[in-house]
Design an enzyme around this catalytic site. Sequence first.
Site, mmCIF file in Angstrom:
data_model
loop_
_atom_site.group_PDB
_atom_site.id
_atom_site.type_symbol
_atom_site.label_atom_id
_atom_site.label_comp_id
_atom_site.label_asym_id
_atom_site.label_seq_id
_atom_site.Cartn_x
_atom_site.Cartn_y
_atom_site.Cartn_z
ATOM 1 N N PRO A 1 0.796 -1.209 0.000
ATOM 2 C CA PRO A 1 0.000 0.000 0.000
ATOM 3 C C PRO A 1 0.831 1.261 0.000
ATOM 4 C CG PRO A 1 -0.002 -1.101 2.132
ATOM 5 C CD PRO A 1 1.145 -1.585 1.350
ATOM 6 N N GLU A 2 0.715 2.000 -1.042
ATOM 7 C CA GLU A 2 1.199 3.376 -1.042
ATOM 8 C C GLU A 2 -0.041 4.257 -0.962
ATOM 9 O OE1 GLU A 2 4.256 4.122 -4.000
ATOM 10 O OE2 GLU A 2 4.622 1.988 -4.208
#
Length: 270
Positions: free
Chosen positions: A2-3
């Site tokens: 997850p960015e």
Amino acid sequence: MPELPEVETTVRGLARYLEGERIARVTLNRADLRRPFPPDLVQVLTGARVTGLGRRAKYGLIHSDREQTMVFHLGMSGRWRIEPEAPDRHDHLVLETGSGYVLALNDARRFGSVDLVPTAALDTWNAFAALGPEPLGDGLTPGHLHRAFAGRLAPIKQLLLDQTIVAGLGNIYVCEALFRSGIRPDKPAGRVSRAALARLVPAIQDVLGESIAAGGSTIRDYAQPNGELGYFAASWQVYGREGEACSCGAPVLRRVQGGRSTFWCRKCQK
DNA sequence: CTAGAGTCCTGCCCGC
DNA sequence: TGCGGGCAGGACTCTA
């Protein structure tokens, strides 16, 4: 996984099930992720009403009417599973809402974290106080980067991963933004021209915005909370494409910087 | 202050 | 089919 775009997509997905809902039951299946869960997490959240959701950098925020906000970070492998068909051994925290929805925070590698922070003190909370500007807000400007990079010899790739300079970028979107703006990832940050920084800022904003619109990048285990796959991975131009042809025809290269893979094109990035 | 290496943890993929 | 090595979206700690 997850960015920023994946966290944003996650939060938007969660909001459909949590906004305005009462949390009827909280189950902890272990004592810690990267850090211990807050000791009073179950007590504070049980019976609380969710007043809103939000995001700061790569952190998701679940605000409650107990004046406490549950702050989660997904680390490398964290995800929320909505209405899972079967329990998973990596479902570490499970919320059941008053309407009967089940939401499980799943994190195989357990690099993620969950904290409880007084909502009124979020901005000054330790982990937030040092964060740089949001890349999709007003704070990320060429001038900001110019000041942050001044005198720095470290490669621009590595400084863009520094959350105190810009908050929310990770390995994928840094590679993509540098490609889009034609900047070599190994260029010393302090030697990147103002003109290049002026290209970089919109490149960052565009790549993040396009990814959010696509539901994020699905790799391995990431899906939006509703189970739909984000399809931005199909739009990567260099990340994960070592040896493939860049749009210019030259091969996409891979090298390791600061222990992380960097993907780039020697011909397009100067 | 900066930079670099090592660490946490599990799972998947590849080559033998 | 099994096994070992390498790799993975992040961020912290330690050392020099």
